[in-house]
Design an enzyme around this catalytic site. Structure first.
Site, PDB file in Angstrom:
ATOM      1  N   TYR A  71       0.877   1.864  12.421  1.00  0.00           N
ATOM      2  CA  TYR A  71      -0.082   3.115  13.036  1.00  0.00           C
ATOM      3  C   TYR A  71       0.990   4.243  12.165  1.00  0.00           C
ATOM      4  O   TYR A  71       1.349   4.181  11.041  1.00  0.00           O
ATOM      5  CB  TYR A  71       1.444   2.797  14.494  1.00  0.00           C
ATOM      6  CG  TYR A  71       2.710   2.669  14.044  1.00  0.00           C
ATOM      7  CD1 TYR A  71       3.935   2.184  13.462  1.00  0.00           C
ATOM      8  CD2 TYR A  71       3.851   3.750  14.973  1.00  0.00           C
ATOM      9  CE1 TYR A  71       5.417   1.990  12.871  1.00  0.00           C
ATOM     10  CE2 TYR A  71       4.993   3.832  14.316  1.00  0.00           C
ATOM     11  CZ  TYR A  71       6.203   2.531  13.787  1.00  0.00           C
ATOM     12  OH  TYR A  71       7.285   3.494  13.727  1.00  0.00           O
TER      13      TYR A  71
ATOM     14  N   GLU B 235      17.881   2.815   5.662  1.00  0.00           N
ATOM     15  CA  GLU B 235      17.148   4.386   6.431  1.00  0.00           C
ATOM     16  C   GLU B 235      17.811   3.899   7.904  1.00  0.00           C
ATOM     17  O   GLU B 235      18.127   2.798   8.418  1.00  0.00           O
ATOM     18  CB  GLU B 235      15.358   4.559   6.729  1.00  0.00           C
ATOM     19  CG  GLU B 235      15.108   3.697   6.880  1.00  0.00           C
ATOM     20  CD  GLU B 235      13.692   3.120   6.555  1.00  0.00           C
ATOM     21  OE1 GLU B 235      12.565   4.650   6.192  1.00  0.00           O
ATOM     22  OE2 GLU B 235      12.989   2.267   5.867  1.00  0.00           O
TER      23      GLU B 235
ATOM     24  N   LEU C 223      10.647   3.576   4.143  1.00  0.00           N
ATOM     25  CA  LEU C 223       9.470   4.346   4.649  1.00  0.00           C
ATOM     26  C   LEU C 223       9.469   5.408   3.764  1.00  0.00           C
ATOM     27  O   LEU C 223      10.397   6.146   3.879  1.00  0.00           O
ATOM     28  CB  LEU C 223       9.410   4.747   6.265  1.00  0.00           C
ATOM     29  CG  LEU C 223       7.777   5.179   6.841  1.00  0.00           C
ATOM     30  CD1 LEU C 223       6.351   3.505   6.240  1.00  0.00           C
ATOM     31  CD2 LEU C 223       7.705   5.401   7.840  1.00  0.00           C
TER      32      LEU C 223
END
Ligand code: PDD
Length: 286
Positions: A32, A182, A206
């Site tokens: 996504y 993260e 990411l």
């Protein structure tokens, strides 16, 4: 009611359907992107479409749409849903071959599923949360090892968000081998003097599209950028901390595991980077 996009067609949200055999539903076999909208325009569409292409490639999934058509669908959804400030969610899954099997279906005969919808968020840029700053807790990072692929496997990040809420906080930073990876849905940074420290890129995090832009702006503003991992203890002793994401831009962090950073209010580097990011990205929006 929203108009959404499913496999080549625009339709009211209550008429949109996907098969129960869709591999996105059965196996989280999908990727996504979330792109923000400011002044009715797309922020960093280019960055998101390049990362989408990469995520699909890493999973041997066919891209069902050209970049030009994808831009057109984003713009059309913004237009018909009259979005001034908000988000566009895009998901591509490996589709359905009408059954459940661990092996991938034949890509020649099974079309990927593509879905896009808008989220209207008036006041997204002028958010009270950014003025207040966010409080985070640390949790163990137990996600899979390919976090550089933006897959829809978000169960653990969702659980992390709930753990934070239960602790009276806003979000969680994940820690692996003693080092911060993260946030649940953002990249994490600390600030010491004129230096911004954020984890180096790799398969553990990411590769944030907002991260790339913010680091570019920081360097242009003569700030030092150090891409390396850091511990929660180092973060608690830093002058400031913040996170970045397409949905919250630059978000100051004011507390980590109950320890206030500096004065316990949003730091000036974070606020300045937020302002630069919003100004520059509005100018470059398409
Ligand atoms: N999340 N790290 C994780 C785990 C994320 O889920 C995200 C984004 C980021 C920041 O990436 P970017 O700057 O490209 O948005 C980092 C999106 C916003 C979401 O899941 O809603």
């Amino acid at each position: 009611m929203r108009t959404v996009y499913v496999n080549g067609q625009y339709m009211p949200e209550n008429e949109a359907t996907v098969s129960i055999f869709d591999r996105g539903f059965l196996m989280a076999d999908g990727v996504y992107e979330v792109t923000s909208v400011l002044d009715g325009k797309l922020i960093d569409f280019e960055g998101h479409s390049v990362r989408l292409e990469r995520s699909l490639g890493e999973l041997d999934m066919r891209n069902p749409i050209s970049k030009e058509d994808l831009l057109e669908v984003h713009r059309e959804l913004v237009r018909v849903n009259e979005i001034d400030e908000g988000l566009i969610y895009l998901q591509v899954t490996r589709g359905s071959d009408g059954d459940r099997d661990f092996a991938f279906p034949d890509p020649e005969t099974t079309e990927p599923t593509i879905v896009l919808f808008t989220q209207n968020k008036p006041g997204l840029a002028d958010s009270p949360a950014a003025k207040r700053g966010s409080k985070v807790i640390s949790i163990e990072d137990i996600r899979w090892g390919r976090r550089d692929i933006k897959t829809v496997q978000l169960l653990y990040p969702s659980m992390g968000k709930m753990m934070a809420k239960k602790a009276g906080c806003d979000d969680a930073w994940m820690v692996e081998d003693g080092m911060v990876t993260e946030g649940t849905s953002n990249n994490a940074y600390i600030v010491k003097g004129n230096r911004i420290i954020t984890r180096h890129l790799g398969t553990e995090i990411l590769h944030g599209i907002t991260r790339a832009a913010v680091l570019r702006f920081a360097r242009e503003a003569q700030m030092e950028v150090e891409e390396r991992s850091f511990t929660i203890e180092e973060a608690q002793a830093a002058d400031e901390a913040f996170t970045t994401s397409a949905s919250a831009f630059v978000m100051p962090v004011v507390e980590i595991d109950g320890v206030a950073l500096g004065e316990g209010v949003p730091g000036k580097v974070a606020l300045r980077l937020r302002e630069i990011y919003l100004d520059e990205m509005r100018k470059a929006a398409v």
